[in-house]
Design a protein around this motif. Structure first.
Motif: not given
Length: 518
Positions: A98-102, A120-127, A373-377, A389-391
């Motif tokens: 839940t924290l590491y999927s975007s 693969p490059f979309m943020p985690y969300g509805n789309a 591919i990098p993810r963002i916290l 750290p966040a981000g």
């Protein structure tokens, strides 16, 4: 020399960057230590030591230097966390998904190149969820009845092409077989030429994505205002092509083959495919235009995915050329279990353990995706007593996992026997191909199709051919150097090898099973 305007711009950019870094460093008090890593310079952090190519090898070495499977770096205030072990990657990317999927914003990929529609490059969300859902519905292991006949057809066509035209570089025949398989599965259409324009566009797109989605270029995700300064010093093709070039690739990939399927469905001539079935599934209550867009995005992604399979197959040819003893063991297993009277099919998979071990070693030895591919916290997290750290950019290092010396002694050596125990696959060792396809919610849904295609091609090739180095005018073997090209997709630099029949029955065997249209 810089003009006054450019000098003012540089001064403004540097000032803005200084304020940004200062804010990043003071925004949150740190009660826990950061993970270990190379020493950071004031203001720039690890900018001067951050590798621009083969990043995974540098990060693997740093993990050894600091005796840690998790590292922290900083580049101009951007926090970077590198995961160097299967345990750390699984604990964070799967157990805390839940924290590491975007994803980060990927300024180069999405805004400069215009590939914001690529999943693969979309943020985690509805789309992302909508596209992921349709991928999982159509590309899964329960769909074998539709997938495997297509894989058989084009794999046996590959054998025929290598038999009839061995002088042509093997890469040409392999890429045609892979591209044709994906074209047929995705759109139901056939490729009749080894230079099919759609296949070439898909490969070209995959190449550009591989070169532009590296950790070094992704770092400007948070610093896009520095692009005018940095672009002359970066080799990324995103800086060197006009937007019209990228728009043309997108149009060719998403619109052209989709329109062909729509036309064939209207004429009643469409072959079963992902696109035709997905279009049939659209209900009258759905937004048709939106659903069409989703289907186009998913179909184009599947087609672009040929790059990973191509990389695996190129590494296979290189390994067979350099390590004949492994190839000889595969030949012995075929002759003992199947004999020389037929080609292998999927029913043989459980009965050929050494072939399975060899394929696992291909994935491990030169993993096709050495750096995820990098993810963002999404928010601050704690792991093993360290503050994440966040981000932060979260980078999973598949290379470090596959080159774990405790699990894989002498990891640089190609040794399929490391996966064997008492004549069977060693169940205690994980399958390296799983690491190649990612972790958690971002695991590639196309893994079953890719794995079955790779198994069939490798098993079929080894059953009838011998892959050996070429020789010079004196009869001395010319061994490939084994160099690789750095990028998101990891593949060998071009090399030569000879593909020749193993025995005299091969020609009759191949011609008796190949589809002349493949």
């Amino acid at each position: 020399m810089f003009s006054l305007l450019s000098s003012e711009f540089i001064l403004l950019s540097a000032s803005t960057l200084f304020v940004y870094v200062l804010y990043q460093s003071r925004a949150k008090p740190q009660k826990l230590p950061l993970p270990p890593g190379p020493s950071k310079l004031p203001f720039v952090g690890n900018a001067f030591s951050f590798p621009s190519t083969f990043e995974w090898e540098a990060f693997t070495q740093w993990g050894k230097d600091y005796n840690s499977d998790i590292l922290h770096l900083s580049v101009f205030g951007i926090s970077i966390v590198v995961l160097n072990s299967f345990e750390a990657t699984r604990d964070l990317l799967e157990k805390r998904s839940t924290l590491y999927s975007s994803r980060p914003r990927f300024h180069l990929i999405t805004e400069v190149m215009g590939f914001e529609w690529l999943i693969p490059f979309m943020p985690y969300g509805n789309a992302w969820k909508e596209r992921r859902r349709i991928l999982q519905r159509h590309f899964h292991s329960q769909n074998d009845a539709l997938v495997r006949p297509v894989e058989l057809k084009y794999t046996r066509g590959l054998l025929l092409k290598l038999l009839e035209d061995p002088s042509t570089n093997f890469r040409t025949h392999v890429r045609h077989a892979i591209g044709s398989t994906l074209m047929s599965l995705t759109y139901g259409t056939k490729t009749h030429s080894m230079s099919d324009p759609i296949v070439e566009v898909a490969e070209e797109t995959g190449h550009h994505l591989s070169q532009n989605a590296t950790p070094a270029t992704v770092l400007i995700d948070k610093l896009p205002f520095l692009i005018p300064i940095l672009s002359p010093f970066l080799s990324a093709s995103a800086f060197k092509k006009p937007r019209a070039f990228w728009d043309k690739l997108t149009l060719t990939l998403r619109e052209t083959p989709f329109a062909v399927v729509q036309r064939e469905m209207a004429d009643g001539t469409a072959e079963p495919s992902f696109v035709s079935k997905a279009l049939e599934d659209i209900s009258g209550t759905q937004d048709t235009a939106k659903q069409h867009q989703i289907i186009k995005d998913v179909a184009a992604l599947v087609f672009i995915g040929s790059g990973t399979t191509n990389a695996v197959m190129q590494t296979f040819f290189l390994a067979m050329t350099l390590f004949p003893e492994a190839q000889a063991k595969a030949h012995e297993e075929f002759d003992r279990i199947i004999g020389r009277g037929r080609l292998p099919d999927f029913d043989d998979m459980p009965h050929l353990p050494y072939i399975a071990a060899l394929i696992r070693e291909v994935h491990r030895w030169k993993t096709p995706g050495p750096f995820g591919i990098p993810r963002i916290l999404e928010q601050d997290d704690e792991y093993k007593g360290y503050l994440l750290p966040a981000g932060s950019f979260i980078m999973s290092n598949a290379w470090a996992i596959q080159y774990n010396e405790e699990q894989y002694p002498n990891p640089s050596t190609f040794l399929p026997d490391r996966f064997m125990k008492d004549g069977k696959l060693d169940a205690s060792l994980p399958d390296p191909s799983v690491v190649s396809f990612g972790f958690g919610r971002r695991t590639c849904p196309g893994m079953p199709v890719a794995n079955s295609s790779v198994w069939l091609m490798i098993a079929s090739l080894l059953s009838v051919f011998e892959i050996i180095p070429p020789v010079d005018e004196k009869g001395v073997q010319i061994l490939p150097k084994g160099n690789y090209v750095s990028g998101m997709t990891f593949h060998p630099a071009p090399f030569d090898c000879v593909v020749r029949p193993r025995h005299k029955e091969v020609e009759v065997l191949i011609r008796g099973t190949a589809d002349i249209h493949a």
